[in-house]
Design a protein around this motif. Sequence first.
Motif, PDB file in Angstrom:
ATOM      1  N   ALA A  32       0.458  -1.175 -10.389  1.00 25.63           N
ATOM      2  CA  ALA A  32      -0.356  -2.395 -10.426  1.00 25.63           C
ATOM      3  C   ALA A  32      -0.131  -3.258  -9.188  1.00 25.63           C
ATOM      4  CB  ALA A  32      -0.044  -3.192 -11.688  1.00 25.63           C
ATOM      5  N   ASP A  33       1.000  -3.048  -8.496  1.00 22.36           N
ATOM      6  CA  ASP A  33       1.306  -3.801  -7.283  1.00 22.36           C
ATOM      7  C   ASP A  33       0.690  -3.185  -6.029  1.00 22.36           C
ATOM      8  OD1 ASP A  33       3.155  -5.743  -8.520  1.00 22.36           O
ATOM      9  OD2 ASP A  33       4.467  -4.002  -8.804  1.00 22.36           O
ATOM     10  N   ILE A  34       0.097  -2.016  -6.172  1.00 21.35           N
ATOM     11  CA  ILE A  34      -0.444  -1.280  -5.022  1.00 21.35           C
ATOM     12  C   ILE A  34      -1.933  -1.586  -4.858  1.00 21.35           C
ATOM     13  CG2 ILE A  34      -0.803   1.006  -4.012  1.00 21.35           C
ATOM     14  CD1 ILE A  34       2.156   0.133  -4.292  1.00 21.35           C
ATOM     15  N   SER A  35      -2.330  -1.946  -3.631  1.00 16.81           N
ATOM     16  CA  SER A  35      -3.729  -2.328  -3.396  1.00 16.81           C
ATOM     17  C   SER A  35      -4.579  -1.179  -2.884  1.00 16.81           C
ATOM     18  CB  SER A  35      -3.797  -3.493  -2.407  1.00 16.81           C
ATOM     19  OG  SER A  35      -3.208  -3.133  -1.168  1.00 16.81           O
ATOM     20  N   SER A  36      -3.967  -0.184  -2.221  1.00 15.46           N
ATOM     21  CA  SER A  36      -4.736   0.960  -1.738  1.00 15.46           C
ATOM     22  C   SER A  36      -3.795   2.114  -1.426  1.00 15.46           C
ATOM     23  CB  SER A  36      -5.558   0.603  -0.493  1.00 15.46           C
ATOM     24  OG  SER A  36      -4.713   0.378   0.620  1.00 15.46           O
ATOM     25  N   VAL A  64       5.953   3.288   0.349  1.00 15.05           N
ATOM     26  CA  VAL A  64       5.378   1.975   0.062  1.00 15.05           C
ATOM     27  C   VAL A  64       5.523   1.138   1.327  1.00 15.05           C
ATOM     28  CG1 VAL A  64       5.550  -0.121  -1.315  1.00 15.05           C
ATOM     29  CG2 VAL A  64       5.925   2.115  -2.387  1.00 15.05           C
ATOM     30  N   VAL A  65       4.420   0.560   1.791  1.00 14.58           N
ATOM     31  CA  VAL A  65       4.396  -0.209   3.032  1.00 14.58           C
ATOM     32  C   VAL A  65       3.904  -1.615   2.726  1.00 14.58           C
ATOM     33  CG1 VAL A  65       3.377  -0.363   5.343  1.00 14.58           C
ATOM     34  CG2 VAL A  65       4.010   1.876   4.398  1.00 14.58           C
ATOM     35  N   THR A  77       0.843  -1.182   0.000  1.00 15.81           N
ATOM     36  CA  THR A  77       0.000   0.000   0.000  1.00 15.81           C
ATOM     37  C   THR A  77       0.884   1.239   0.000  1.00 15.81           C
ATOM     38  OG1 THR A  77      -0.115   0.014   2.415  1.00 15.81           O
ATOM     39  CG2 THR A  77      -1.864  -1.164   1.243  1.00 15.81           C
ATOM     40  N   ILE A  78       0.281   2.371  -0.318  1.00 11.08           N
ATOM     41  CA  ILE A  78       0.989   3.640  -0.236  1.00 11.08           C
ATOM     42  C   ILE A  78       0.443   4.430   0.947  1.00 11.08           C
ATOM     43  CG2 ILE A  78       1.375   5.883  -1.351  1.00 11.08           C
ATOM     44  CD1 ILE A  78       1.225   4.477  -4.047  1.00 11.08           C
ATOM     45  N   GLY A  79       1.356   4.915   1.792  1.00  8.14           N
ATOM     46  CA  GLY A  79       0.993   5.799   2.886  1.00  8.14           C
ATOM     47  C   GLY A  79       1.576   7.179   2.623  1.00  8.14           C
ATOM     48  N   ILE A  80       0.753   8.205   2.766  1.00 11.37           N
ATOM     49  CA  ILE A  80       1.178   9.576   2.468  1.00 11.37           C
ATOM     50  C   ILE A  80       0.973  10.443   3.704  1.00 11.37           C
ATOM     51  CG2 ILE A  80       0.818  11.601   0.996  1.00 11.37           C
ATOM     52  CD1 ILE A  80      -0.599   9.515  -0.970  1.00 11.37           C
ATOM     53  N   ASP A  81       2.010  11.167   4.074  1.00 14.47           N
ATOM     54  CA  ASP A  81       1.924  12.127   5.175  1.00 14.47           C
ATOM     55  C   ASP A  81       2.026  13.523   4.581  1.00 14.47           C
ATOM     56  OD1 ASP A  81       1.951  13.450   7.582  1.00 14.47           O
ATOM     57  OD2 ASP A  81       4.009  12.919   8.099  1.00 14.47           O
ATOM     58  N   LEU A  82       0.906  14.227   4.560  1.00 13.81           N
ATOM     59  CA  LEU A  82       0.859  15.584   4.030  1.00 13.81           C
ATOM     60  C   LEU A  82       1.030  16.562   5.182  1.00 13.81           C
ATOM     61  CD1 LEU A  82       0.298  17.777   1.927  1.00 13.81           C
ATOM     62  CD2 LEU A  82      -2.148  17.301   2.192  1.00 13.81           C
ATOM     63  N   GLY A  83       2.185  17.220   5.233  1.00 13.94           N
ATOM     64  CA  GLY A  83       2.450  18.156   6.311  1.00 13.94           C
ATOM     65  C   GLY A  83       2.618  19.572   5.802  1.00 13.94           C
ATOM     66  N   GLY A  84       2.695  20.497   6.713  1.00 15.51           N
ATOM     67  CA  GLY A  84       2.885  21.876   6.327  1.00 15.51           C
ATOM     68  C   GLY A  84       4.264  22.159   5.789  1.00 15.51           C
ATOM     69  N   THR A  85       5.229  21.284   6.112  1.00 15.73           N
ATOM     70  CA  THR A  85       6.609  21.460   5.664  1.00 15.73           C
ATOM     71  C   THR A  85       6.978  20.511   4.535  1.00 15.73           C
ATOM     72  OG1 THR A  85       7.255  22.159   7.894  1.00 15.73           O
ATOM     73  CG2 THR A  85       9.016  21.484   6.400  1.00 15.73           C
ATOM     74  N   ASN A  86       6.630  19.243   4.678  1.00 15.23           N
ATOM     75  CA  ASN A  86       6.999  18.232   3.678  1.00 15.23           C
ATOM     76  C   ASN A  86       5.820  17.335   3.324  1.00 15.23           C
ATOM     77  OD1 ASN A  86       9.938  18.650   3.336  1.00 15.23           O
ATOM     78  ND2 ASN A  86      10.035  18.082   5.505  1.00 15.23           N
ATOM     79  N   ILE A  87       5.885  16.792   2.111  1.00 17.80           N
ATOM     80  CA  ILE A  87       5.002  15.718   1.668  1.00 17.80           C
ATOM     81  C   ILE A  87       5.858  14.467   1.592  1.00 17.80           C
ATOM     82  CG2 ILE A  87       3.562  14.829  -0.208  1.00 17.80           C
ATOM     83  CD1 ILE A  87       3.273  17.828  -1.089  1.00 17.80           C
ATOM     84  N   VAL A  88       5.470  13.423   2.323  1.00 14.42           N
ATOM     85  CA  VAL A  88       6.226  12.177   2.326  1.00 14.42           C
ATOM     86  C   VAL A  88       5.296  11.040   1.908  1.00 14.42           C
ATOM     87  CG1 VAL A  88       7.712  10.625   3.637  1.00 14.42           C
ATOM     88  CG2 VAL A  88       7.612  13.060   4.244  1.00 14.42           C
ATOM     89  N   ALA A  89       5.744  10.230   0.975  1.00 13.65           N
ATOM     90  CA  ALA A  89       4.996   9.046   0.545  1.00 13.65           C
ATOM     91  C   ALA A  89       5.878   7.826   0.707  1.00 13.65           C
ATOM     92  CB  ALA A  89       4.542   9.181  -0.907  1.00 13.65           C
ATOM     93  N   VAL A 146       7.121   4.199  -5.291  1.00  8.79           N
ATOM     94  CA  VAL A 146       6.802   2.913  -5.921  1.00  8.79           C
ATOM     95  C   VAL A 146       7.941   2.481  -6.841  1.00  8.79           C
ATOM     96  CG1 VAL A 146       5.243   1.770  -7.552  1.00  8.79           C
ATOM     97  CG2 VAL A 146       4.305   3.212  -5.741  1.00  8.79           C
ATOM     98  N   GLU A 147       8.454   3.405  -7.627  1.00 11.59           N
ATOM     99  CA  GLU A 147       9.554   3.087  -8.546  1.00 11.59           C
ATOM    100  C   GLU A 147      10.815   2.691  -7.780  1.00 11.59           C
ATOM    101  OE1 GLU A 147      12.153   5.290 -12.077  1.00 11.59           O
ATOM    102  OE2 GLU A 147      10.253   6.168 -11.401  1.00 11.59           O
ATOM    103  N   LYS A 148      11.113   3.411  -6.681  1.00 16.78           N
ATOM    104  CA  LYS A 148      12.292   3.080  -5.872  1.00 16.78           C
ATOM    105  C   LYS A 148      12.179   1.692  -5.253  1.00 16.78           C
ATOM    106  CE  LYS A 148      13.958   6.301  -3.113  1.00 16.78           C
ATOM    107  NZ  LYS A 148      13.950   7.423  -2.133  1.00 16.78           N
ATOM    108  N   ALA A 149      10.925   1.278  -4.987  1.00 15.29           N
ATOM    109  CA  ALA A 149      10.697  -0.051  -4.411  1.00 15.29           C
ATOM    110  C   ALA A 149      10.768  -1.161  -5.452  1.00 15.29           C
ATOM    111  CB  ALA A 149       9.338  -0.080  -3.717  1.00 15.29           C
ATOM    112  N   GLY A 150      10.963  -0.800  -6.722  1.00 16.93           N
ATOM    113  CA  GLY A 150      11.009  -1.788  -7.786  1.00 16.93           C
ATOM    114  C   GLY A 150       9.646  -2.341  -8.138  1.00 16.93           C
ATOM    115  N   LEU A 151       8.607  -1.531  -7.908  1.00 18.08           N
ATOM    116  CA  LEU A 151       7.239  -1.962  -8.153  1.00 18.08           C
ATOM    117  C   LEU A 151       6.587  -1.059  -9.186  1.00 18.08           C
ATOM    118  CD1 LEU A 151       6.215  -2.363  -4.389  1.00 18.08           C
ATOM    119  CD2 LEU A 151       6.890  -4.217  -5.938  1.00 18.08           C
TER     120      LEU A 151
END
Length: 315
Positions: free
Chosen positions: A61-65, A17-18, A3-15, A53-58
């Motif tokens: 299509a490999d992401i479920s949510s 793959v979990v 899955t992809i987890g995204i943390d949207l903050g006032g300073t940074n956007i971090v995504a 996703v690309e850094k994870a080698g995926l």
Amino acid sequence: MFTIGIDLGGTNIVAAVVDEKYNIVEKAKTPTAMPRTPEEIFDDIARVSKEAVEKAGLTMADISSIGLGTPGTVNGGIIEYANNLGFDHIPAEAMLKERLGDLPVYIENDANCAALGEAYAGCGNGSKNFIAVTLGTGVGSGIIVDGKIVSGVNHAGGECGHMVIVVDGVPCTCGRRGCWEAYASATALINQTKAAMEKHPDSIMHELVKEEGAVTGRTAFDGMRRKDAVAVKVVENYIKYIAAGVTNLVNAFQPEILCIGGGICNEGETLLRPIRRYVEAERYSVYSTVQTQIVKAELGNDAGIIGAAILYEVQ
């Protein structure tokens, strides 16, 4: 399953793959760079998500949510209001699907995501009744009851930092007076330290500030370790304020575990041990055989990312 987890903050956007064991496989980030339009921000959310996703080698299509943790109030797929991002009724689910494909999307308040991450993958050890408190610029909190996030009828629940612990006390940024946040946040500690230093020009904390360059959340604790009586009193009072709110939460919810995070928690047992003593002395459940464990948060900034990634589990 990923899955992809995204943390949207006032300073940074971090995504990130979990994987199904709650491990972060890869992550990517970019500055939020406010002020910007929601469209520009969501373009960057999509970009860093694809990069992770690309850094994870995926591939996608490999992401479920996809899970997104955001400041502010969330109602389903809509971010109703997030003042520090300038968001007002932003159709976040639709914007993510437009940019990342028609995957299931889950959106939640960032503090709730952090609580979920700690409960399932951190110090909570999978506990279903759990509270996370973060002592930072403010006092953030998230509540898990029976494995579900408590968000209330209007999706704005769980804001424990704005329960009053001192009636007619110091003003809080929310507009009330005497809020827990106004006494127990790192900001409050800094203000309390400055006030004590002004009254006591002979305090060793003045020397510490010259060394550190500014009053910080460490100043009073460092002064306490150097046996400065003024610093000792600041720390003692600050811990009492934290413990008052923690005891309220224990009495109200009786969670299996309550964790405390934020930079102040780097003090470890110096902070936690006296908090536990206060709670033990004042809790309502004095005769219960099972009591709430009060522990330090484990996941740091990753808690919100992991929590966002596993939102699908609690829907």
